[in-house]
Write an enzyme that holds these catalytic residues in place. Structure first.
Site, PDB file in Angstrom:
ATOM      1  CE  LYS A 113      38.628  41.433  18.603  1.00  0.00           C
ATOM      2  NZ  LYS A 113      39.647  40.464  18.996  1.00  0.00           N
ATOM      3  NE  ARG A 114      30.854  34.964  14.431  1.00  0.00           N
ATOM      4  CZ  ARG A 114      30.283  33.793  14.165  1.00  0.00           C
ATOM      5  NH1 ARG A 114      30.962  32.836  13.573  1.00  0.00           N
ATOM      6  NH2 ARG A 114      29.017  33.566  14.473  1.00  0.00           N
ATOM      7  CE  LYS A 149      45.189  34.704  12.686  1.00  0.00           C
ATOM      8  NZ  LYS A 149      43.768  34.379  12.541  1.00  0.00           N
ATOM      9  CE  LYS A 184      34.978  36.963  19.946  1.00  0.00           C
ATOM     10  NZ  LYS A 184      36.371  36.493  20.032  1.00  0.00           N
ATOM     11  CB  THR A 198      44.457  33.534  16.853  1.00  0.00           C
ATOM     12  OG1 THR A 198      43.089  33.513  16.416  1.00  0.00           O
ATOM     13  CG2 THR A 198      44.737  32.314  17.694  1.00  0.00           C
ATOM     14  CG  HIS A 200      39.504  26.102  21.741  1.00  0.00           C
ATOM     15  ND1 HIS A 200      40.574  26.612  21.051  1.00  0.00           N
ATOM     16  CD2 HIS A 200      39.508  24.773  21.509  1.00  0.00           C
ATOM     17  CE1 HIS A 200      41.186  25.640  20.406  1.00  0.00           C
ATOM     18  NE2 HIS A 200      40.557  24.507  20.674  1.00  0.00           N
TER      19      HIS A 200
HETATM   20  O1  RUG Z   1      36.991  32.348  21.720  1.00  0.00           O
HETATM   21  C1  RUG Z   1      38.096  31.508  21.466  1.00  0.00           C
HETATM   22  C2  RUG Z   1      39.351  32.355  21.222  1.00  0.00           C
HETATM   23  O2  RUG Z   1      39.681  33.080  22.365  1.00  0.00           O
HETATM   24  C3  RUG Z   1      40.508  31.446  20.854  1.00  0.00           C
HETATM   25  O3  RUG Z   1      41.620  32.193  20.466  1.00  0.00           O
HETATM   26  C4  RUG Z   1      40.113  30.507  19.730  1.00  0.00           C
HETATM   27  C5  RUG Z   1      41.193  29.521  19.413  1.00  0.00           C
HETATM   28  O4  RUG Z   1      41.645  28.902  20.571  1.00  0.00           O
HETATM   29  O5  RUG Z   1      38.933  29.792  20.057  1.00  0.00           O
HETATM   30  C6  RUG Z   1      37.826  30.650  20.278  1.00  0.00           C
HETATM   31  N1  RUG Z   1      36.614  29.820  20.410  1.00  0.00           N
HETATM   32  C7  RUG Z   1      36.122  29.224  21.494  1.00  0.00           C
HETATM   33  N2  RUG Z   1      35.802  29.550  19.408  1.00  0.00           N
HETATM   34  N3  RUG Z   1      34.830  28.818  19.821  1.00  0.00           N
HETATM   35  C8  RUG Z   1      34.978  28.600  21.088  1.00  0.00           C
HETATM   36  C9  RUG Z   1      33.964  27.834  21.866  1.00  0.00           C
HETATM   37  O6  RUG Z   1      34.501  27.024  22.797  1.00  0.00           O
END
Ligand code: RUG
Length: 830
Positions: free
Chosen positions: A564-565, A678, A570, A674, A373
C-alpha cells in the site's frame, strides 16, 4: 468558445470485424492485417512491440462494433447516466482485461501460437498506465469496469497525464523517483480527437454589466489552453457493452510563434506550448496529502471544465431542456479534486445560458454528488482565496454567493450561532482565507457518501457534524468494492477455475454466489486443491520476483504481505517493529531460530517524493531487510523482500500468493482500504485493526477467520484524551524497547546512529498514529497467526471461508448501492 459540430444522424458505421466469438483463423487474419497496415511490418520482421500493438489493435477491432453501437444507443435513448469525475484512474494493463471481457483470451492465445508468437511476451510488453496514486484511482477503475458490466451508461472523465505515478527505484535502500514515460512507444488503447478539442480559459477578471435592468457579472478571462479528448474503451464483461473513458490532454491554443522562431528565439517561440502542456504533464504523486500547488488547481479546473462542457455540448442532444438534466445525468465527484466543477457548472448555467441563479442552484444540487475518501483533516483540500481569485475570479464570486446563501439558511435553522456559522462557512479565515472544497461539495451535492460503514459514520459524526445535522438525509454510505474480473479472474486464474468447477459459471458477475464455497470448505479434497492453488501462486510470484528483482521466495514460508502507499497512518513501522522483534529475539539468543515460523515478508510501497518521514521508513525497511536476509543466525527462516515500484501489475501477482494480509492502520484513519478486500477474496487471512472496511470484512468472515488487534476508534480517542505518552509504552514493554534500541544502535545502518534517529524520536515523543500503543496487541496477534499456521488444513479452511464470505466486496455491489442510494440510473435496455 467554439463548440465542435455534432456528428449528424449518420448511419452507424459498422466495424469491419464481426463481434466475438470468432474463429482463430479470422483472428490471425485481422492480426496480420494490423501488423502489416498499421505497423507497416511483415510478421517475419516484426518486433515484440509491433506484435503487441497489432494484437491490441485486433482486440480493439472486435470491440469496435459494440462500442459504436453503445455510443449510438446512448445518444438515441438519452437514458440517465453517470459522469464520473476523477483526477485519477489507476487502470492497470489493458490487454488481458479486454481479451477477457470480449471472450477472446483463448482465441488470441491460439492465434498467436499459430503465428509462432508467445502471447506471454506480448503481455509483458504492455506498460501499465499509472494514472493514479493508489486506492482512490484504482477504485475509479473498478467502478467503470462494473458500470460497463452492469450495462449502466457511464462516461469516466479524467486527465491523460503524460507521466503517471513515478517509477520507484532504490539506490542504497533509498527511494529514487524516475519519470513514468508510459507513452514512449504510443498507446494502442486510446483514440485521440484533436478536432474535438475544447478551449479552457483561466485568469483575467470579472465585470458587471446591465442586462435589461438586471446587473449581472461576467468573466473576461486572460489566457487559455486547449483540452484534447482521448477516448478509451471500457468493455463490460461478457455483455457486449462498451462504455467510454474520456481523458483530457492539454495543449496550447496556438502552439508556435513563427515570428519569434524566425527571429531566432526558439525558446520563446514554443513557450506557450510548453506552458500549456504542463497542465497534463504529470500526476501529482500524493495520496491522502494534498499539495496546495497552483498547477494542481489548474489540472482540476482543466479537466472539470472540459468534461462539463463536453457533456452539455456534445453528449446532450441539441436543444435539450436543461430543466430535465437531473433525469439525464449525475456528476459523481470522486473526492474533492473535481469539486471546482460545481462553480463551473453554475457559471455555465447562469452566465452562458442565462438561467436564474435559484433555478441553476436547484439543478446543481440534483446533478452532483460527492464521495469523501478520507478522515485525515490535512487531506481535505483547501484553496487560498488569493490563488482561486487569480486563476478563476468568476468562480470565486460564485463560491462566495453559494456560501452567502448557504449561511443564511444555516442562520435560519440554527439561529445566529456565530461559532457554528464560522465552522460551517465554505470560506475559512485561518490560517489564511481559503475555500474548503469538501464543504462546497457537501453543500452542492445531492448526497455525500463515505466509503465504508465506519468511515461514513465518522464522517457524519466527527468530520462534518454540523453538516450532517443540517442535512440529515444527505449523508449515506457506500462501502467500496473491487472488480472480481481483474482481481480474481485475471489475477488468479487457478482459483477462478476451481471456483467455477465448484459453483458453475456466473459468480464473476454475481459475487455473492461465492457463499457456495462454504460447504466446500468442509471437504478435505477441496481444501487440498485450494492449498495447491495457493502454493502454485507462490511459485508463480517467486518466478516473477526472481525475474524482476532477483528475489527468492522460499518454499514453505508463510507469505506475510503489506502492500500500500507508505504513510505513517498505515503504520508500516508497526510491521517493521514486529520483524525486528523476531530478529532481535533470535540474535540475542533468547529464542532459537528453529522456533520461528518461517516467514517471508513482502513490502510494496511508494512514498510521496516530498514526504521525508515516509522516505526514511522505506530506507529503514530496506536496511532491516539487508541485515535480516544476510544474517545466518536466522537460518533463512525470515526474509524481508521489498520489490520496488509496486503497481497494479505486481499486485496481480502478489495478492493471489499471500497467506497473511496486513491491514494495520490506526483505527479511525483508513477510510476504507481496498487491498484488504482483494486479499480476502484471494484467500489470505487478515491481521487488522477495527478500521475502514476491515470492520465489515471481519463481520462477514467471522472472528475465527480474522486476526483482530489494536485499539478501537473510541479507545484511541480516549487515550488521546487521557494524554498519550508513547515513551511509557517503550519503557514498559521489553520486546518493544529491545527492538527500538536495536534500530537506534545503528545495527541496520552500519553503526551510524543518526540515520534513523528521526524515526525513533518521532515514535518516542510524538507517535501521532499510536504505533507504540498498539505494539503489544499486534505482537500478540502475530503469535496467534504463528500458532494458527501450524495447522495448515485449518488455515486453508479459514482461507476458503474468507473467499466464500467476501462476495459483498465486489464493485458491482458498490455500484448497485450507488445506483439505489444516489444515482438512480437504471441499466440501459439491451
Ligand atoms: O486512503 C483512502 C483509502 O482508505 C480508500 O480505500 C481509497 C478509496 O476509497 O481512497 C484512499 N484515498 C483517500 N486516496 N486518497 C485519498 C485522499 O482523500
Amino acid at each position: 468558445t467554439p463548440t465542435q459540430p455534432r456528428a449528424a444522424t449518420h448511419p452507424l458505421a459498422i466495424a469491419p470485424v464481426p463481434s466475438p466469438p470468432s474463429s482463430v483463423d479470422g483472428f490471425v487474419k485481422q492480426f496480420l492485417l494490423n501488423l502489416n497496415f498499421d505497423r507497416g511490418v511483415a510478421l517475419s520482421e516484426s518486433s515484440v512491440t509491433d506484435q503487441y500493438f497489432a494484437l491490441a489493435y485486433t482486440v480493439r477491432d472486435y470491440l469496435m462494433a459494440r462500442w459504436l453501437e453503445d455510443q449510438k444507443r446512448q445518444r438515441d435513448t438519452q437514458a440517465k447516466g453517470v459522469c464520473y469525475l476523477s483526477a485519477e484512474y489507476l487502470l492497470g494493463r489493458q490487454l488481458d482485461n479486454n481479451l477477457l471481457a470480449s471472450r477472446l483470451t483463448d482465441v488470441a492465445s491460439e492465434a498467436m501460437a499459430q503465428c509462432g508468437i508467445d502471447i506471454e511476451a506480448l503481455r509483458a510488453e504492455e506498460v501499465e498506465p499509472g494514472l493514479g496514486n493508489g486506492g482512490l484511482g484504482r477504485l475509479a477503475a473498478c467502478f467503470i469496469d462494473s458500470l460497463a458490466t452492469m450495462s449502466v451508461p457511464n462516461i469516466g472523465y479524467g486527465i491523460r497525464y503524460e507521466y503517471g505515478i513515478f517509477r520507484q527505484t532504490f539506490v542504497d535502500g533509498q527511494q529514487v523517483e524516475q519519470p513514468d514515460a508510459w507513452l514512449t512507444y504510443g498507446n494502442p488503447w486510446e483514440f485521440p480527437h484533436p478536432e474535438a478539442a475544447q478551449t479552457i480559459w483561466f485568469g483575467g477578471y470579472t465585470e458587471t454589466y446591465d442586462d435589461g435592468g438586471v446587473t449581472r457579472s461576467r468573466w473576461i478571462p486572460g489566457w487559455s489552453v486547449v483540452a484534447v479528448p482521448y477516448n478509451y474503451m471500457v468493455p463490460g464483461y461478457h455483455n457486449g457493452r462498451v462504455n467510454t473513458l474520456r481523458l483530457w490532454s492539454a495543449g496550447a491554443t496556438s502552439s508556435f510563434d513563427l515570428r519569434e522562431f524566425n527571429s531566432g528565439d526558439y525558446q520563446e517561440a514554443v513557450r506557450a506550448q510548453v506552458f500549456a502542456e504542463n497542465i497534463s504533464k504529470v500526476l501529482y504523486p500524493e495520496d491522502s496529502t494534498p499539495q496546495g500547488k497552483e498547477l494542481r488547481l489548474q489540472q482540476q479546473y482543466f479537466f472539470c471544465a472540459a468534461s462539463i462542457r463536453d457533456f452539455l455540448d456534445n453528449v446532450l442532444p441539441e436543444g435539450f431542456d436543461l430543466e430535465r438534466l437531473p433525469e439525464r445525468v449525475i456528476f459523481q465527484l470522486n473526492d474533492t479534486h473535481p469539486v471546482i466543477a460545481v462553480p463551473e457548472f453554475m457559471r455555465i448555467l447562469v452566465d452562458e445560458r442565462g438561467m436564474e441563479w435559484d433555478a441553476a442552484w436547484a439543478l446543481t444540487q440534483q446533478c452532483f454528488a460527492y464521495t469523501c475518501h478520507t478522515l485525515l483533516p490535512e487531506a481535505l483540500e483547501v484553496w487560498s482565496v488569493d490563488l482561486l481569485g487569480r486563476l478563476l475570479p468568476r468562480h470565486l464570486e460564485i463560491i462566495y454567493r453559494i456560501n452567502e446563501e448557504f449561511l443564511l439558511e444555516v442562520r435560519e435553522k440554527f439561529g445566529d450561532d456565530e461559532m457554528r456559522i464560522r465552522n460551517m462557512s465554505i470560506i475559512s479565515e485561518f490560517p489564511q482565507r481559503s475555500v474548503r472544497m469538501a464543504y462546497l461539495a457537501t453543500v452542492a451535492g445531492a448526497k455525500v457518501n463515505g466509503v465504508a460503514e465506519l468511515h461514513s459514520q465518522l464522517l457524519r459524526d466527527k468530520v462534518l457534524p454540523d453538516f450532517s445535522e443540517f442535512y440529515p438525509d444527505k449523508f449515506t454510505n457506500v462501502t467500496n468494492g473491487v472488480t472480481p474480473r481483474r482481481f480474481i479472474r485475471l489475477a488468479n486464474p487457478a482459483l477462478a477455475d476451481l471456483i467455477t468447477e465448484a459453483l458453475g459459471a456466473g459468480w464473476t458477475v454475481d459475487l455473492e454466489r461465492l457463499r457456495g464455497l462454504e460447504a466446500h470448505a468442509e471437504d478435505p479434497e477441496f481444501r487440498a486443491r485450494f492449498a495447491e492453488v495457493k502454493a502454485a501462486n507462490k511459485r508463480r510470484l517467486s518466478e516473477v520476483l526472481w525475474h524482476r528483482d532477483r528475489f527468492e521466495v522460499s518454499d514453505g514460508h508463510l507469505l506475510d504481505v503489506m502492500v500500500k502507499r507508505l504513510h505513517e497512518y498505515k503504520r508500516q513501522m508497526l510491521k517493521l517493529l514486529h520483524i525486528v522483534t523476531l530478529y532481535e529475539r533470535v540474535a540475542s539468543g533468547r529464542v532459537a531460530a528453529s522456533d520461528l515460523t518461517p516467514r517471508t515478508f513482502i513490502f510494496g510501497a511508494k512514498a510521496a517524493p516530498g514526504y521525508d518521514m515516509a522516505k526514511r521508513i522505506i530506507h529503514l525497511i530496506n536496511s532491516v531487510g539487508s541485515v535480516v536476509n544476510a544474517d545466518p543466525v536466522l537460518e533463512g527462516r525470515l526474509k524481508v523482500l521489498f520489490p520496488p515500484n509496486y503497481n497494479v501489475t505486481l499486485a496481480e501477482r502478489v495478492i493471489p500468493a499471500a497467506d497473511l494480509s496486513e491491514q494495520i492502520s490506526l483505527a479511525g484513519k483508513e477510510a476504507s482500504g481496498t487491498g484488504n478486500m482483494k486479499f480476502a477474496l484471494n484467500g489470505a487471512l487478515t491481521i487488522g485493526t477495527d478500521d475502514g472496511a476491515n470492520v465489515e470484512i471481519r463481520e462477514l468472515v467471522g472472528d475465527d477467520n480474522f486476526f483482530l488487534f489494536g485499539q478501537t476508534e473510541p479507545e484511541v480517542e480516549a487515550l488521546w484524551a487521557r494524554g498519550y505518552r508513547p515513551a511509557e509504552f517503550y519503557r514498559e514493554n521489553d520486546d518493544l524497547r529491545r527492538a527500538m534500541d536495536l534500530i537506534a544502535s545503528g545495527a541496520f545502518s552500519g553503526g551510524d546512529r543518526s540515520v534513523f534517529e528521526p524515526i525513533m524520536s518521532n515514535l518516542l515523543y510524538d507517535d501521532r498514529f499510536m504505533v507504540l500503543a498498539d505494539y503489544a496487541s499486534y505482537i500478540d496477534a502475530q503469535e496467534r497467526v504463528d500458532a494458527a499456521y501450524q495447522d495448515q488444513d485449518a488455515w486453508t479452511r479459514s482461507a476458503i471461508l474468507n473467499v466464500a464470505r467476501c462476495g459483498f466486496f465486489s464493485s458491482d455491489r458498490s455500484m448497485r448501492d450507488y445506483i439505489d442510494r444516489i444515482w438512480h440510473t437504471p441499466p440501459a435496455p439491451a
